[in-house]
Write a protein that holds these residues in place. Structure first.
Motif, PDB file in Angstrom:
ATOM      1  N   GLN A 166      54.930 -12.395 -19.665  1.00 22.11           N
ATOM      2  CA  GLN A 166      54.113 -11.229 -20.020  1.00 22.11           C
ATOM      3  C   GLN A 166      53.071 -10.949 -18.942  1.00 22.11           C
ATOM      4  OE1 GLN A 166      52.829 -12.828 -23.794  1.00 22.11           O
ATOM      5  NE2 GLN A 166      53.977 -11.253 -24.928  1.00 22.11           N
ATOM      6  N   ILE A 167      52.492 -12.015 -18.436  1.00 25.97           N
ATOM      7  CA  ILE A 167      51.487 -11.862 -17.381  1.00 25.97           C
ATOM      8  C   ILE A 167      52.122 -11.296 -16.115  1.00 25.97           C
ATOM      9  CG2 ILE A 167      49.980 -13.153 -15.816  1.00 25.97           C
ATOM     10  CD1 ILE A 167      49.177 -14.829 -18.255  1.00 25.97           C
ATOM     11  N   GLU A 168      53.316 -11.774 -15.776  1.00 30.77           N
ATOM     12  CA  GLU A 168      54.005 -11.258 -14.594  1.00 30.77           C
ATOM     13  C   GLU A 168      54.328  -9.779 -14.756  1.00 30.77           C
ATOM     14  OE1 GLU A 168      57.349 -13.799 -13.867  1.00 30.77           O
ATOM     15  OE2 GLU A 168      56.076 -15.466 -13.243  1.00 30.77           O
ATOM     16  N   GLN A 169      54.753  -9.368 -15.938  1.00 27.30           N
ATOM     17  CA  GLN A 169      55.035  -7.958 -16.190  1.00 27.30           C
ATOM     18  C   GLN A 169      53.757  -7.125 -16.072  1.00 27.30           C
ATOM     19  OE1 GLN A 169      56.847  -7.925 -20.052  1.00 27.30           O
ATOM     20  NE2 GLN A 169      58.884  -8.360 -19.263  1.00 27.30           N
ATOM     21  N   GLU A 170      52.693  -7.616 -16.651  1.00 22.14           N
ATOM     22  CA  GLU A 170      51.417  -6.902 -16.588  1.00 22.14           C
ATOM     23  C   GLU A 170      50.909  -6.843 -15.146  1.00 22.14           C
ATOM     24  OE1 GLU A 170      48.300  -4.653 -18.050  1.00 22.14           O
ATOM     25  OE2 GLU A 170      50.166  -5.226 -19.026  1.00 22.14           O
ATOM     26  N   TYR A 171      51.105  -7.923 -14.401  1.00 19.66           N
ATOM     27  CA  TYR A 171      50.697  -7.955 -12.997  1.00 19.66           C
ATOM     28  C   TYR A 171      51.446  -6.885 -12.201  1.00 19.66           C
ATOM     29  CZ  TYR A 171      49.931  -9.570  -8.257  1.00 19.66           C
ATOM     30  OH  TYR A 171      49.607  -9.630  -6.937  1.00 19.66           O
ATOM     31  N   ARG A 221      40.671  -7.099 -13.380  1.00 17.38           N
ATOM     32  CA  ARG A 221      41.798  -7.089 -14.303  1.00 17.38           C
ATOM     33  C   ARG A 221      42.754  -8.248 -14.029  1.00 17.38           C
ATOM     34  NH1 ARG A 221      43.943  -1.103 -14.669  1.00 17.38           N
ATOM     35  NH2 ARG A 221      45.106  -1.948 -16.432  1.00 17.38           N
ATOM     36  N   ILE A 222      42.939  -8.596 -12.764  1.00 13.93           N
ATOM     37  CA  ILE A 222      43.792  -9.733 -12.406  1.00 13.93           C
ATOM     38  C   ILE A 222      43.168 -11.028 -12.920  1.00 13.93           C
ATOM     39  CG2 ILE A 222      44.683 -11.117 -10.484  1.00 13.93           C
ATOM     40  CD1 ILE A 222      46.229  -8.510 -11.053  1.00 13.93           C
ATOM     41  N   GLN A 223      41.864 -11.165 -12.777  1.00 12.62           N
ATOM     42  CA  GLN A 223      41.192 -12.366 -13.283  1.00 12.62           C
ATOM     43  C   GLN A 223      41.346 -12.467 -14.795  1.00 12.62           C
ATOM     44  OE1 GLN A 223      39.914 -14.877 -11.401  1.00 12.62           O
ATOM     45  NE2 GLN A 223      39.907 -15.900 -13.379  1.00 12.62           N
ATOM     46  N   GLU A 224      41.256 -11.340 -15.488  1.00 12.33           N
ATOM     47  CA  GLU A 224      41.453 -11.339 -16.936  1.00 12.33           C
ATOM     48  C   GLU A 224      42.863 -11.808 -17.291  1.00 12.33           C
ATOM     49  OE1 GLU A 224      40.516  -7.330 -18.034  1.00 12.33           O
ATOM     50  OE2 GLU A 224      38.356  -7.672 -17.893  1.00 12.33           O
ATOM     51  N   LEU A 225      43.855 -11.401 -16.489  1.00 11.75           N
ATOM     52  CA  LEU A 225      45.216 -11.866 -16.722  1.00 11.75           C
ATOM     53  C   LEU A 225      45.319 -13.371 -16.530  1.00 11.75           C
ATOM     54  CD1 LEU A 225      47.654  -9.296 -15.056  1.00 11.75           C
ATOM     55  CD2 LEU A 225      47.452  -9.882 -17.467  1.00 11.75           C
ATOM     56  N   LYS A 226      44.728 -13.862 -15.453  1.00 16.27           N
ATOM     57  CA  LYS A 226      44.751 -15.306 -15.205  1.00 16.27           C
ATOM     58  C   LYS A 226      44.102 -16.068 -16.345  1.00 16.27           C
ATOM     59  CE  LYS A 226      44.598 -15.146 -10.154  1.00 16.27           C
ATOM     60  NZ  LYS A 226      43.783 -15.495  -8.985  1.00 16.27           N
ATOM     61  N   ASP A 227      43.016 -15.535 -16.845  1.00 14.24           N
ATOM     62  CA  ASP A 227      42.293 -16.195 -17.931  1.00 14.24           C
ATOM     63  C   ASP A 227      43.076 -16.182 -19.248  1.00 14.24           C
ATOM     64  OD1 ASP A 227      40.255 -16.665 -16.140  1.00 14.24           O
ATOM     65  OD2 ASP A 227      38.995 -15.016 -16.868  1.00 14.24           O
ATOM     66  N   SER A 228      43.980 -15.230 -19.394  1.00 16.00           N
ATOM     67  CA  SER A 228      44.716 -15.102 -20.654  1.00 16.00           C
ATOM     68  C   SER A 228      45.983 -15.951 -20.696  1.00 16.00           C
ATOM     69  CB  SER A 228      45.067 -13.648 -20.905  1.00 16.00           C
ATOM     70  OG  SER A 228      46.033 -13.195 -20.002  1.00 16.00           O
ATOM     71  N   LEU A 229      46.292 -16.649 -19.636  1.00 19.71           N
ATOM     72  CA  LEU A 229      47.497 -17.471 -19.601  1.00 19.71           C
ATOM     73  C   LEU A 229      47.409 -18.593 -20.615  1.00 19.71           C
ATOM     74  CD1 LEU A 229      50.207 -18.162 -18.284  1.00 19.71           C
ATOM     75  CD2 LEU A 229      48.939 -19.515 -16.609  1.00 19.71           C
ATOM     76  N   ASP A 230      48.406 -18.656 -21.506  1.00 20.18           N
ATOM     77  CA  ASP A 230      48.489 -19.730 -22.496  1.00 20.18           C
ATOM     78  C   ASP A 230      49.141 -20.941 -21.847  1.00 20.18           C
ATOM     79  OD1 ASP A 230      47.472 -18.039 -24.420  1.00 20.18           O
ATOM     80  OD2 ASP A 230      49.438 -17.422 -25.136  1.00 20.18           O
ATOM     81  N   GLU A 231      48.391 -21.980 -21.661  1.00 19.40           N
ATOM     82  CA  GLU A 231      48.971 -23.188 -21.050  1.00 19.40           C
ATOM     83  C   GLU A 231      48.910 -24.323 -22.005  1.00 19.40           C
ATOM     84  OE1 GLU A 231      48.511 -24.068 -16.962  1.00 19.40           O
ATOM     85  OE2 GLU A 231      47.415 -22.218 -16.656  1.00 19.40           O
TER      86      GLU A 231
END
Length: 65
Positions: A5-10, A55-65
């Protein structure tokens, strides 16, 4: 968000960034404010670049690990 999902959003954000830069260049050409050289126009892109980075930082922060 999952990694996929993050890759698609990126990818979506990258496309938006490209379109925004093209719009800025077009407007600067029309206004006669576009300067020759690579670094001469950096200030034109500052706001768009800052928004993209946030926005990229927000994506990184949203990664479920």
């Amino acid at each position: 968000m999952t990694r996929e999902q993050i890759e698609q959003e990126y990818r979506k954000l990258m496309q938006e960034q490209i379109e925004e830069r093209e719009k800025i260049i077009r407007q600067a050409k029309e206004a006669g404010t576009l300067k020759p050289g690579l670094d001469s126009n950096r200030e034109l892109f500052k706001d768009a670049s800052d928004k993209f980075k946030k926005r990229i930082q927000e994506l990184k922060d949203s990664l479920d690990e």
